[in-house]
Motif scaffolding. Structure first.
Motif, short mmCIF file in Angstrom:
data_model
loop_
_atom_site.label_atom_id
_atom_site.label_comp_id
_atom_site.label_asym_id
_atom_site.label_seq_id
_atom_site.Cartn_x
_atom_site.Cartn_y
_atom_site.Cartn_z
N ALA A 24 0.84 -1.20 0.00
CA ALA A 24 0.00 0.00 0.00
C ALA A 24 0.87 1.25 0.00
O ALA A 24 0.60 2.20 -0.76
N GLN A 25 1.91 1.25 0.80
CA GLN A 25 2.82 2.40 0.83
C GLN A 25 3.52 2.56 -0.52
O GLN A 25 3.67 3.67 -1.01
N PHE A 26 3.95 1.47 -1.11
CA PHE A 26 4.63 1.51 -2.40
C PHE A 26 3.71 2.04 -3.50
O PHE A 26 4.10 2.88 -4.31
N LEU A 27 2.47 1.56 -3.53
CA LEU A 27 1.53 1.94 -4.59
C LEU A 27 0.98 3.35 -4.44
O LEU A 27 0.40 3.90 -5.38
N GLU A 28 1.19 3.94 -3.29
CA GLU A 28 0.70 5.29 -3.03
C GLU A 28 1.25 6.31 -4.03
O GLU A 28 0.62 7.32 -4.32
N ARG A 29 2.40 6.04 -4.62
CA ARG A 29 3.04 6.99 -5.56
C ARG A 29 2.44 6.96 -6.96
O ARG A 29 2.80 7.77 -7.80
N TYR A 30 1.55 6.00 -7.22
CA TYR A 30 0.96 5.84 -8.56
C TYR A 30 -0.46 6.42 -8.59
O TYR A 30 -1.16 6.38 -7.59
N PRO A 31 -0.90 6.91 -9.77
CA PRO A 31 -2.24 7.53 -9.88
C PRO A 31 -3.36 6.50 -10.03
O PRO A 31 -4.04 6.43 -11.04
N ILE A 32 -3.55 5.70 -9.02
CA ILE A 32 -4.50 4.58 -9.06
C ILE A 32 -5.92 5.08 -8.84
O ILE A 32 -6.18 5.85 -7.92
N GLU A 33 -6.83 4.61 -9.69
CA GLU A 33 -8.23 5.02 -9.62
C GLU A 33 -9.16 3.89 -9.20
O GLU A 33 -10.23 4.15 -8.66
N HIS A 34 -8.76 2.65 -9.48
CA HIS A 34 -9.62 1.49 -9.20
C HIS A 34 -8.79 0.37 -8.59
O HIS A 34 -7.62 0.20 -8.93
N ILE A 35 -9.43 -0.40 -7.72
CA ILE A 35 -8.81 -1.60 -7.15
C ILE A 35 -9.83 -2.72 -7.27
O ILE A 35 -10.97 -2.59 -6.81
N ILE A 36 -9.39 -3.81 -7.90
CA ILE A 36 -10.27 -4.98 -8.07
C ILE A 36 -9.50 -6.19 -7.56
O ILE A 36 -8.33 -6.38 -7.89
N SER A 37 -10.18 -7.01 -6.78
CA SER A 37 -9.52 -8.13 -6.12
C SER A 37 -10.21 -9.45 -6.42
O SER A 37 -11.42 -9.52 -6.62
N SER A 38 -9.42 -10.49 -6.35
CA SER A 38 -9.94 -11.85 -6.30
C SER A 38 -10.81 -11.96 -5.06
O SER A 38 -10.55 -11.30 -4.04
N PRO A 39 -11.83 -12.82 -5.08
CA PRO A 39 -12.66 -12.99 -3.88
C PRO A 39 -12.01 -13.86 -2.80
O PRO A 39 -12.54 -13.96 -1.69
N LEU A 40 -10.86 -14.47 -3.08
CA LEU A 40 -10.20 -15.31 -2.08
C LEU A 40 -9.63 -14.45 -0.96
O LEU A 40 -9.11 -13.35 -1.20
N MET A 41 -9.73 -14.93 0.26
CA MET A 41 -9.43 -14.14 1.46
C MET A 41 -8.08 -13.44 1.40
O MET A 41 -7.98 -12.24 1.70
N ARG A 42 -7.00 -14.14 1.05
CA ARG A 42 -5.67 -13.55 1.09
C ARG A 42 -5.53 -12.38 0.11
O ARG A 42 -4.87 -11.38 0.41
N ALA A 43 -6.18 -12.48 -1.03
CA ALA A 43 -6.15 -11.37 -1.99
C ALA A 43 -7.02 -10.22 -1.50
O ALA A 43 -6.63 -9.05 -1.61
N ARG A 44 -8.19 -10.54 -0.95
CA ARG A 44 -9.08 -9.49 -0.43
C ARG A 44 -8.39 -8.70 0.68
O ARG A 44 -8.49 -7.47 0.74
N GLN A 45 -7.71 -9.41 1.58
CA GLN A 45 -7.02 -8.72 2.67
C GLN A 45 -5.95 -7.78 2.12
O GLN A 45 -5.78 -6.65 2.62
N THR A 46 -5.23 -8.23 1.12
CA THR A 46 -4.21 -7.38 0.48
C THR A 46 -4.86 -6.16 -0.17
O THR A 46 -4.40 -5.03 0.01
N ALA A 47 -5.94 -6.38 -0.90
CA ALA A 47 -6.63 -5.28 -1.58
C ALA A 47 -7.20 -4.28 -0.60
O ALA A 47 -7.13 -3.06 -0.83
N ILE A 48 -7.75 -4.74 0.50
CA ILE A 48 -8.35 -3.84 1.49
C ILE A 48 -7.28 -2.94 2.10
O ILE A 48 -7.50 -1.75 2.31
N GLU A 49 -6.11 -3.51 2.37
CA GLU A 49 -5.01 -2.70 2.92
C GLU A 49 -4.62 -1.60 1.93
O GLU A 49 -4.45 -0.44 2.31
N ILE A 50 -4.51 -1.95 0.67
CA ILE A 50 -4.16 -0.97 -0.37
C ILE A 50 -5.28 0.08 -0.49
O ILE A 50 -5.02 1.28 -0.54
N ALA A 51 -6.50 -0.39 -0.53
CA ALA A 51 -7.66 0.51 -0.67
C ALA A 51 -7.74 1.49 0.49
O ALA A 51 -7.98 2.69 0.28
N ASP A 52 -7.54 1.00 1.70
CA ASP A 52 -7.59 1.88 2.87
C ASP A 52 -6.52 2.97 2.78
O ASP A 52 -6.78 4.14 3.06
N LYS A 53 -5.32 2.59 2.38
CA LYS A 53 -4.21 3.55 2.28
C LYS A 53 -4.48 4.59 1.20
O LYS A 53 -4.18 5.77 1.37
#
Length: 180
Positions: A34-63
């Motif tokens: 999440a800290q690393f991706l903060e430098r990019y102009p990201i507009e959308h986040i889409i995740s796999s529904p599997l728990m480990r991917a969702r947890q990763t996506a939520i952390e990025i989305a929150d940041k």
């Protein structure tokens, strides 16, 4: 027309079942991503529904202050319904023959089709994070470059990030970061 896609392989997880969570180290990985991706102009986040991917996506989305969506087309490629002693050879075979499948499994071509359909649906001139799993991530890149395959899959880390720029002139894939 250009689509910039950040392909993210989730952090370290407890296992490979749909409900398996990130480990404590994996949660740290997600925070670092999440800290690393903060430098990019990201507009959308889409995740796999599997728990480990969702947890990763939520952390990025929150940041980033962006809502993370789920799409089943980003779920890991289902190799089979049983455990093979020689599973690594089976995975390699599915890169050599993209139409090969095993009992209750999915072909590489089928997995590529569902994931790449999602990419084609992304808006032009967008910057999107796709949080998925190592095998599907490599198959997504293979949709745009048939030279990508088994060796690249073996080199992928948990977590890992690739930037894929899709234009009318072609696609450029750049390895951005990995966890050491």
């Amino acid at each position: 027309m250009e689509k910039v896609i950040y392909l993210v392989n989730h952090g370290e997880s407890e296992g490979f079942a749909a409900q398996d969570s990130l480990t404590a180290e994996g949660i740290l990985h997600a925070y670092q991503l999440a800290q690393f991706l903060e430098r990019y102009p990201i507009e959308h986040i889409i995740s796999s529904p599997l728990m480990r991917a969702r947890q990763t996506a939520i952390e990025i989305a929150d940041k980033l202050g962006i809502h993370a969506e789920e799409d089943s087309r980003l779920a890991e490629r289902q190799l089979n319904s049983q455990v093979f002693d020689d599973w690594l050879l089976k995975v390699e075979d599915t890169f050599l023959d993209l139409n090969r499948s095993y009992e209750d499994g999915e072909t590489s071509n089928d997995a590529m089709q569902r994931a790449c359909d999602l990419i084609y649906e992304l808006p032009d001139n967008s910057h999107t994070v796709l949080v998925t799993h190592s095998l599907l991530l490599i198959l997504i890149m293979r949709c745009f470059n048939e030279r990508i395959g088994f060796e690249e899959w073996q080199a992928i880390k948990h977590p890992d990030v690739y930037e894929m720029r899709v234009t009318e002139a072609g696609t450029i894939v750049t390895h951005l970061c990995e966890h050491e």
